[in-house]
Design a protein around this motif. Structure first.
Motif, PDB file in Angstrom:
ATOM      1  N   GLY A  60       0.825  -1.202   0.000  1.00  0.00           N
ATOM      2  CA  GLY A  60       0.000   0.000   0.000  1.00  0.00           C
ATOM      3  C   GLY A  60       0.863   1.257   0.000  1.00  0.00           C
ATOM      4  O   GLY A  60       0.574   2.216  -0.735  1.00  0.00           O
ATOM      5  N   LEU A  61       1.920   1.252   0.826  1.00  0.00           N
ATOM      6  CA  LEU A  61       2.839   2.396   0.847  1.00  0.00           C
ATOM      7  C   LEU A  61       3.485   2.610  -0.521  1.00  0.00           C
ATOM      8  O   LEU A  61       3.602   3.750  -0.996  1.00  0.00           O
ATOM      9  N   LEU A  62       3.884   1.512  -1.155  1.00  0.00           N
ATOM     10  CA  LEU A  62       4.503   1.600  -2.477  1.00  0.00           C
ATOM     11  C   LEU A  62       3.523   2.183  -3.499  1.00  0.00           C
ATOM     12  O   LEU A  62       3.873   3.091  -4.263  1.00  0.00           O
ATOM     13  N   LEU A  63       2.288   1.693  -3.498  1.00  0.00           N
ATOM     14  CA  LEU A  63       1.290   2.195  -4.442  1.00  0.00           C
ATOM     15  C   LEU A  63       0.962   3.666  -4.181  1.00  0.00           C
ATOM     16  O   LEU A  63       0.805   4.454  -5.127  1.00  0.00           O
ATOM     17  N   MET A  64       0.875   4.046  -2.906  1.00  0.00           N
ATOM     18  CA  MET A  64       0.618   5.456  -2.590  1.00  0.00           C
ATOM     19  C   MET A  64       1.795   6.315  -3.035  1.00  0.00           C
ATOM     20  O   MET A  64       1.607   7.412  -3.570  1.00  0.00           O
ATOM     21  N   GLY A  65       3.012   5.805  -2.840  1.00  0.00           N
ATOM     22  CA  GLY A  65       4.199   6.533  -3.280  1.00  0.00           C
ATOM     23  C   GLY A  65       4.218   6.727  -4.788  1.00  0.00           C
ATOM     24  O   GLY A  65       4.533   7.817  -5.287  1.00  0.00           O
ATOM     25  N   LEU A  66       3.867   5.680  -5.528  1.00  0.00           N
ATOM     26  CA  LEU A  66       3.819   5.784  -6.991  1.00  0.00           C
ATOM     27  C   LEU A  66       2.717   6.740  -7.438  1.00  0.00           C
ATOM     28  O   LEU A  66       2.905   7.527  -8.378  1.00  0.00           O
ATOM     29  N   GLY A  67       1.558   6.674  -6.771  1.00  0.00           N
ATOM     30  CA  GLY A  67       0.465   7.602  -7.086  1.00  0.00           C
ATOM     31  C   GLY A  67       0.889   9.043  -6.842  1.00  0.00           C
ATOM     32  O   GLY A  67       0.599   9.939  -7.641  1.00  0.00           O
ATOM     33  N   TYR A  68       1.586   9.260  -5.733  1.00  0.00           N
ATOM     34  CA  TYR A  68       2.068  10.599  -5.384  1.00  0.00           C
ATOM     35  C   TYR A  68       3.124  11.069  -6.384  1.00  0.00           C
ATOM     36  O   TYR A  68       3.062  12.183  -6.904  1.00  0.00           O
ATOM     37  N   LEU A  69       4.095  10.198  -6.646  1.00  0.00           N
ATOM     38  CA  LEU A  69       5.216  10.546  -7.513  1.00  0.00           C
ATOM     39  C   LEU A  69       4.765  10.861  -8.942  1.00  0.00           C
ATOM     40  O   LEU A  69       5.177  11.857  -9.533  1.00  0.00           O
ATOM     41  N   PHE A  70       3.911  10.006  -9.501  1.00  0.00           N
ATOM     42  CA  PHE A  70       3.486  10.177 -10.890  1.00  0.00           C
ATOM     43  C   PHE A  70       2.172  10.936 -11.026  1.00  0.00           C
ATOM     44  O   PHE A  70       1.717  11.175 -12.133  1.00  0.00           O
ATOM     45  N   HIS A  71       1.564  11.245  -9.892  1.00  0.00           N
ATOM     46  CA  HIS A  71       0.292  11.982  -9.864  1.00  0.00           C
ATOM     47  C   HIS A  71      -0.767  11.275 -10.739  1.00  0.00           C
ATOM     48  O   HIS A  71      -1.476  11.901 -11.514  1.00  0.00           O
ATOM     49  N   LYS A  72      -0.843   9.954 -10.578  1.00  0.00           N
ATOM     50  CA  LYS A  72      -1.788   9.132 -11.343  1.00  0.00           C
ATOM     51  C   LYS A  72      -2.650   8.324 -10.385  1.00  0.00           C
ATOM     52  O   LYS A  72      -2.136   7.562  -9.564  1.00  0.00           O
ATOM     53  N   GLN A  73      -3.959   8.470 -10.500  1.00  0.00           N
ATOM     54  CA  GLN A  73      -4.870   7.759  -9.610  1.00  0.00           C
ATOM     55  C   GLN A  73      -4.871   6.260  -9.858  1.00  0.00           C
ATOM     56  O   GLN A  73      -5.226   5.487  -8.974  1.00  0.00           O
ATOM     57  N   ALA A  74      -4.464   5.839 -11.040  1.00  0.00           N
ATOM     58  CA  ALA A  74      -4.489   4.408 -11.364  1.00  0.00           C
ATOM     59  C   ALA A  74      -3.682   3.597 -10.354  1.00  0.00           C
ATOM     60  O   ALA A  74      -4.075   2.474 -10.009  1.00  0.00           O
ATOM     61  N   TRP A  75      -2.570   4.128  -9.862  1.00  0.00           N
ATOM     62  CA  TRP A  75      -1.757   3.397  -8.891  1.00  0.00           C
ATOM     63  C   TRP A  75      -2.558   3.071  -7.635  1.00  0.00           C
ATOM     64  O   TRP A  75      -2.372   2.014  -7.036  1.00  0.00           O
ATOM     65  N   LEU A  76      -3.451   3.952  -7.260  1.00  0.00           N
ATOM     66  CA  LEU A  76      -4.213   3.764  -6.034  1.00  0.00           C
ATOM     67  C   LEU A  76      -5.263   2.659  -6.172  1.00  0.00           C
ATOM     68  O   LEU A  76      -5.701   2.092  -5.181  1.00  0.00           O
ATOM     69  N   THR A  77      -5.647   2.338  -7.399  1.00  0.00           N
ATOM     70  CA  THR A  77      -6.696   1.337  -7.610  1.00  0.00           C
ATOM     71  C   THR A  77      -6.176  -0.101  -7.573  1.00  0.00           C
ATOM     72  O   THR A  77      -6.978  -1.041  -7.524  1.00  0.00           O
TER      73      THR A  77
END
Length: 185
Positions: free
Chosen positions: A65-82
């Motif tokens: 979850g931390l990794l996915l949130m980090g990727l969502g934050y870094l790339f500013h893409k909501q897809a990572w959060l899903t």
């Protein structure tokens, strides 16, 4: 169950709704940071689990979850959060499937917490139930993955409601079958 564990479980059960509403009202970066805090809570709370596998599951799912949130934050893409529900289903599938290689499956160990002297018929039954849950997690995870490429409201509907209804239906059905099996053996 401690209050910390309860809070982390409740928040993570509401994860799809939190993502849906969070994306409607917050910047993705702010949402990712808030959810990262929840995943840290999951990791800390997981240390209190009674079974080692559940502690490991909490650590891996929290870290994912931390990794996915980090990727969502870094790339500013909501897809990572899903993708988090997909990860959870994969982890649960791995947990249940790898327990077949152990002396007792995960379901048998959970059953023995309530009934330490599980009869041989109960052991066979728990192995079958473990297999059923493996199939469930494989199918549910596949559907969760497919919804990651659909509109957010469909992703939320499936991962925040329908998957829970399916899991609950399986859980209740298994409980009823277990009562019948106990009576006949």
């Amino acid at each position: 169950m401690s209050w910390l564990t309860l809070v982390s479980v409740l928040v993570l059960l509401a994860y799809p709704l939190a993502i849906y509403f969070g994306l409607q009202h917050l910047d993705i970066g702010m949402l990712a940071v808030l959810m990262a805090g929840i995943f840290l809570l999951r990791i800390v709370a997981g240390k209190q689990a009674r079974l080692a596998e559940l502690r490991t599951l909490a650590w891996i799912s929290g870290t994912a979850g931390l990794l996915l949130m980090g990727l969502g934050y870094l790339f500013h893409k909501q897809a990572w959060l899903t993708f988090y529900p997909v990860v959870v289903n994969l982890l649960m599938l791995a947990l249940f499937a790898t327990s077949f290689r152990q002396k007792q499956t995960i379901i048998e160990r959970l059953a023995r917490l309530q009934e330490p002297e599980l009869p041989p018929a109960g052991v066979r039954y728990t192995r079958r139930v473990t297999g059923v849950w493996c199939v469930f997690f494989a199918v549910n995870g596949s559907i969760a993955l497919a919804t990651c490429f659909m509109p957010l409201h469909i992703w939320t509907l499936y991962n925040g409601l329908l998957s829970y209804l399916l899991a609950g239906t399986l859980f209740i059905s298994e409980f009823l079958v277990r009562q019948w099996v106990k009576k006949t053996h």
